[in-house]
Write a protein that holds these residues in place. Structure first.
Motif, mmCIF file in Angstrom:
data_model
loop_
_atom_site.group_PDB
_atom_site.id
_atom_site.type_symbol
_atom_site.label_atom_id
_atom_site.label_comp_id
_atom_site.label_asym_id
_atom_site.label_seq_id
_atom_site.Cartn_x
_atom_site.Cartn_y
_atom_site.Cartn_z
ATOM 1 N N PHE A 1 0.815 -1.217 0.000
ATOM 2 C CA PHE A 1 0.000 0.000 0.000
ATOM 3 C C PHE A 1 0.845 1.262 0.000
ATOM 4 C CE2 PHE A 1 -3.889 -2.255 1.653
ATOM 5 C CZ PHE A 1 -4.653 -1.956 0.541
ATOM 6 N N TYR A 2 1.761 1.323 0.937
ATOM 7 C CA TYR A 2 2.455 2.574 1.213
ATOM 8 C C TYR A 2 3.956 2.520 0.917
ATOM 9 C CZ TYR A 2 -1.917 3.180 3.731
ATOM 10 O OH TYR A 2 -3.251 3.251 4.050
ATOM 11 N N GLY A 3 4.440 1.421 0.370
ATOM 12 C CA GLY A 3 5.857 1.292 0.094
ATOM 13 C C GLY A 3 6.697 1.251 1.352
ATOM 14 N N PHE A 4 6.069 0.838 2.463
ATOM 15 C CA PHE A 4 6.772 0.815 3.739
ATOM 16 C C PHE A 4 7.581 -0.468 3.845
ATOM 17 C CE2 PHE A 4 6.785 -0.730 8.146
ATOM 18 C CZ PHE A 4 7.490 0.286 8.752
ATOM 19 N N SER A 5 8.872 -0.332 4.129
ATOM 20 C CA SER A 5 9.741 -1.487 4.318
ATOM 21 C C SER A 5 10.509 -1.288 5.611
ATOM 22 C CB SER A 5 10.714 -1.637 3.135
ATOM 23 O OG SER A 5 11.566 -2.736 3.340
ATOM 24 N N GLU A 6 10.334 -2.210 6.530
ATOM 25 C CA GLU A 6 10.972 -2.096 7.837
ATOM 26 C C GLU A 6 12.430 -2.501 7.732
ATOM 27 O OE1 GLU A 6 9.944 -4.806 11.118
ATOM 28 O OE2 GLU A 6 9.174 -3.011 12.114
ATOM 29 N N GLY A 7 13.340 -1.573 7.950
ATOM 30 C CA GLY A 7 14.760 -1.864 7.881
ATOM 31 C C GLY A 7 15.220 -2.732 9.029
ATOM 32 N N LYS A 8 16.357 -3.331 8.832
ATOM 33 C CA LYS A 8 16.860 -4.228 9.869
ATOM 34 C C LYS A 8 17.179 -3.487 11.158
ATOM 35 C CE LYS A 8 18.819 -7.597 6.651
ATOM 36 N NZ LYS A 8 20.053 -8.334 6.253
ATOM 37 N N SER A 9 17.571 -2.197 11.040
ATOM 38 C CA SER A 9 17.911 -1.454 12.239
ATOM 39 C C SER A 9 16.697 -1.161 13.107
ATOM 40 C CB SER A 9 18.579 -0.123 11.851
ATOM 41 O OG SER A 9 17.698 0.640 11.034
ATOM 42 N N LYS A 10 15.489 -1.184 12.487
ATOM 43 C CA LYS A 10 14.283 -0.887 13.239
ATOM 44 C C LYS A 10 13.614 -2.137 13.788
ATOM 45 C CE LYS A 10 13.185 3.286 10.652
ATOM 46 N NZ LYS A 10 12.155 3.994 9.866
ATOM 47 N N VAL A 11 14.045 -3.289 13.366
ATOM 48 C CA VAL A 11 13.416 -4.523 13.835
ATOM 49 C C VAL A 11 13.930 -4.838 15.222
ATOM 50 C CG1 VAL A 11 13.077 -6.972 13.374
ATOM 51 C CG2 VAL A 11 13.181 -5.360 11.475
ATOM 52 N N ARG A 12 13.031 -4.820 16.213
ATOM 53 C CA ARG A 12 13.433 -5.073 17.589
ATOM 54 C C ARG A 12 13.409 -6.558 17.925
ATOM 55 N NH1 ARG A 12 9.288 -1.279 20.628
ATOM 56 N NH2 ARG A 12 7.938 -2.355 19.148
ATOM 57 N N ARG A 13 12.744 -7.343 17.095
ATOM 58 C CA ARG A 13 12.639 -8.780 17.347
ATOM 59 C C ARG A 13 12.436 -9.473 16.017
ATOM 60 N NH1 ARG A 13 8.401 -6.012 18.255
ATOM 61 N NH2 ARG A 13 9.032 -5.475 20.345
ATOM 62 N N SER A 14 12.799 -10.696 15.946
ATOM 63 C CA SER A 14 12.599 -11.457 14.711
ATOM 64 C C SER A 14 11.323 -12.268 14.820
ATOM 65 C CB SER A 14 13.783 -12.407 14.484
ATOM 66 O OG SER A 14 13.881 -13.326 15.560
ATOM 67 N N VAL A 15 10.740 -12.564 13.677
ATOM 68 C CA VAL A 15 9.544 -13.385 13.629
ATOM 69 C C VAL A 15 9.845 -14.609 12.795
ATOM 70 C CG1 VAL A 15 8.000 -11.422 13.896
ATOM 71 C CG2 VAL A 15 8.707 -12.120 11.615
ATOM 72 N N ASP A 16 9.030 -15.609 12.953
ATOM 73 C CA ASP A 16 9.234 -16.846 12.206
ATOM 74 C C ASP A 16 9.026 -16.611 10.719
ATOM 75 O OD1 ASP A 16 9.652 -17.998 14.608
ATOM 76 O OD2 ASP A 16 7.655 -18.896 14.776
ATOM 77 N N ASP A 17 9.687 -17.418 9.932
ATOM 78 C CA ASP A 17 9.545 -17.323 8.481
ATOM 79 C C ASP A 17 8.109 -17.609 8.073
ATOM 80 O OD1 ASP A 17 12.203 -16.730 8.264
ATOM 81 O OD2 ASP A 17 12.791 -18.840 7.958
#
Length: 654
Positions: free
Chosen positions: A131-147
């Motif tokens: 929708f908005y072209g939003f891509s969460e960069g690795k520096s902003k990811v506080r936790r990982s999620v399962d594949d």
């Protein structure tokens, strides 16, 4: 003396001759005339005795106007009889402290929930990117999620987020990128969308009936934030409904996690003074002074120092970014027997601030039927109480909707308690529950389920009026040492340094100990109502209770008796004529119709007086009696007294 047979003959002749008045009158007109001449209501008498048509017409108008005014005023009195007056009583005394329920706005620790929400989070992030072209960069990811697990995303493909185009005729599927045709009804969740000229900014999702794919409903939002949150909560409730309660309690915050410090009435308190209960939407909540152990705390002094003071640990870093968009806690002040609907009327507490909540206590009592349509205990409401708490209007409405949900959709909605024998809705067992739920909720909002008509207000309830004030906390000069001390006190459990945005200071206290009692009392009693009736009757008709009884007797009992008697006489006359016709005999003569004075009930054994005897009619053939002329010769003394007495002779000689 008259003999017995002669006495009866004279009495019978008088009855046949004299006109009969009163209740035994032969006609209604004679009965009304008799009533007007003998009643104590002056207006009716003046109608009969007045001379001249104009004067009689005026008295008729005045009397009818007085009767109309009486009926109007009496109707007003009857309506006011069921009204109530409100009285307010204020008294100063030691007050019981209410129950205070505290919940973290984030219901479950996101770090503990990631294995359950990984697919949903991945789908949400993909929608944001599309929708908005939003891509969460690795520096902003506080936790990982399962594949991404493609085998578990079937339902996300069935109910994806849609971007509405071409004026609600087509939409783009954000999961697959394909376009689909919009069928069915369109429901706008934002009123501003009506004035929106560009439909390309509208995002929503489509729900269809699993048993009939042509039955669909498109739910649209003018704000992408609202659309994504609503879509996320829809799938979130489906996932949480499949997790056991014991597991969810472990995924949420414990009392040690939420509470850092506690004081009440100037004394220290701890988690033992709090009772945990699990809220479907807010996770583990904790109630201070719940009264479960049979003890309810009270306070004898008003002011912030003698209320409840707690410091809460919010842990903003472990919040679900898609489920909640604000940080802090929710609290609710309520009675110990009242269920805390914290999602509806809870008060939000900010972080990095000291929130002071002053209370005023009010007890209210309303009159039940016929003065108002309230219920005492809810026992007369045909809705099962699912909350195991004292009756309230909200409990009735939520229980009614949950029952309708089970009856219509075959499963229960996750945010409300389970009825006996029901299960929470989920994709696997109830693939049609979302469409059914939204359709049912639409009817509930439009008051088409009948819940608003069945449920009633409670006649008695307690209320705490809250006044909230906020101050920055901790201050800049005290922030360093206060955070160090709190980190040291909780260091073994937190294992990290505290940040002031993770803390919230809460104070709940009575501003004063004045208890306000608002009660309804009947504005009129039966004695006052009867007195007002008597005043109106005496003012307009100079009438009393005896007059009212007289009116009932004459206009209802006697009038009905006359009408029935006349009908009975006509029926007997018709029956005699029919019998004579069947026997072949003509009528032997017309018997005069029996009038009211021929009624066998009219039995009077008293002898006639001289005055009534003079009123007897003469025979038809006999001439009227005439007074004989006087015999003037009788006036002569010498002819009348031919012989003089001896004593008069002696007087004459002298």
């Amino acid at each position: 003396a008259a003999t017995a047979p002669g006495k009866k003959k004279i009495t019978a002749r008088l009855k046949r001759t004299l006109p009969v008045r009163g209740p035994q009158a032969p006609t209604l007109s004679e009965l009304m005339r008799w009533y007007c001449l003998n009643t104590n209501t002056h207006g009716c008498r003046r109608i009969v005795v007045s001379r001249g048509r104009l004067r009689r017409l005026l008295w008729i108008l005045l009397t009818l106007s007085a009767v109309g005014l009486i009926l109007w005023q009496c109707a007003e009195l009857l309506m006011n009889y069921y009204s109530a007056s409100v009285s307010v009583t204020v008294q100063f005394q030691k007050l019981p402290f209410p129950a205070v329920t505290i919940c973290n706005i984030n219901p479950y620790k996101y770090s503990a929930m990631k294995e359950y929400l990984s697919e949903l989070d991945k789908e949400t992030k993909k929608a944001l990117e599309t929708f908005y072209g939003f891509s969460e960069g690795k520096s902003k990811v506080r936790r990982s999620v399962d594949d991404w697990n493609s085998t578990g995303s079937d339902f996300f493909q069935q109910i994806p987020l849609l971007k509405v185009e071409d004026f609600f005729r087509t939409a783009t599927d954000l999961h697959s990128g394909q376009k689909r045709k919009i069928e069915g009804s369109v429901f706008h969740k934002d009123s501003s969308i009506v004035n929106s000229g560009d439909s390309n900014d509208i995002i929503g999702f489509q729900l269809c009936d699993a048993n009939n794919s042509s039955e669909c409903a498109l739910y649209t939002f003018s704000s992408g934030v609202n659309a994504i949150q609503e879509w996320y909560k829809l799938h979130y409730m489906n996932i949480m409904a499949q997790i056991p309660l014991e597991t969810k309690e472990k995924l949420s915050y414990s009392a040690d996690d939420l509470l850092l410090t506690c004081f009440f009435d100037g004394l220290s308190c701890d988690k033992r003074h709090f009772t945990r209960f699990h809220h479907p939407l807010h996770g583990n909540c904790y109630t201070f002074n719940s009264g479960e152990n049979g003890t309810i705390l009270s306070t004898s002094t008003g002011g912030s120092e003698y209320g409840l003071q707690v410091v809460l640990y919010i842990d903003e870093a472990d919040y679900n970014p898609f489920l909640v968009t604000s940080t802090g806690a929710k609290i609710m002040v309520h009675d110990q027997n009242e269920y805390p609907f914290i999602e509806d009327i809870g008060t939000e507490i900010e972080t990095a601030a000291a929130t002071s909540i002053g209370m005023h206590f009010t007890r209210s009592r309303k009159l039940s039927k016929p003065y108002s349509d309230c219920t005492e205990t809810g026992a007369d409401i045909p809705v099962e109480n699912l909350y195991n708490k004292s009756y309230s209007l909200q409990i009735c409405l939520h229980s009614c909707f949950q029952k309708a949900m089970v009856d219509s959709c075959g499963c229960a909605q996750y945010a409300q308690p389970l009825p006996a024998g029901a299960e929470y809705c989920n994709y696997k067992k109830n693939p049609n529950w979302m469409y059914c739920y939204y359709r049912l909720h639409e009817k509930f909002v439009k008051e088409q389920l009948g819940c608003q008509q069945i449920c009633k207000d409670a006649c008695s309830f307690k209320e705490w009026a809250l006044t909230t004030s906020i101050a920055q906390w901790p201050s800049t000069v005290s922030e360093d040492w206060m955070l160090r001390v709190l980190s040291w006190d909780k260091g073994q459990k937190l294992n990290k340094k505290l940040n002031k945005t993770d803390l919230a200071n809460l104070m709940v206290f009575y501003k004063d100990l004045n208890e306000r009692f608002i009660s309804e009392n009947p504005a009129n009693t039966l004695v006052i109502l009867l007195s007002n009736f008597g005043g109106q009757l005496g003012l307009w008709m100079s009438c009393s209770v005896v007059c009212v009884i007289e009116i009932v007797e004459v206009f209802f009992i006697d009038s009905l008796s006359i009408v029935l008697r006349r009908q009975w006489q006509k029926a007997k006359k018709w029956w005699r004529g029919r019998q004579q016709g069947d026997s072949g005999k003509g009528p032997q003569g017309s018997d005069p119709e029996r009038q009211g004075h021929d009624n066998p009930v009219c039995i009077d054994e008293d002898l006639p007086t001289f005055t009534t005897a003079l009123r007897l009619p003469l025979p038809q053939d006999s001439p009227l009696p005439r007074t004989p002329p006087p015999n003037y010769s009788t006036l002569r003394l010498e002819t009348a007294f031919t012989e003089q007495l001896p004593d008069t002779l002696e007087l004459g000689q002298h």
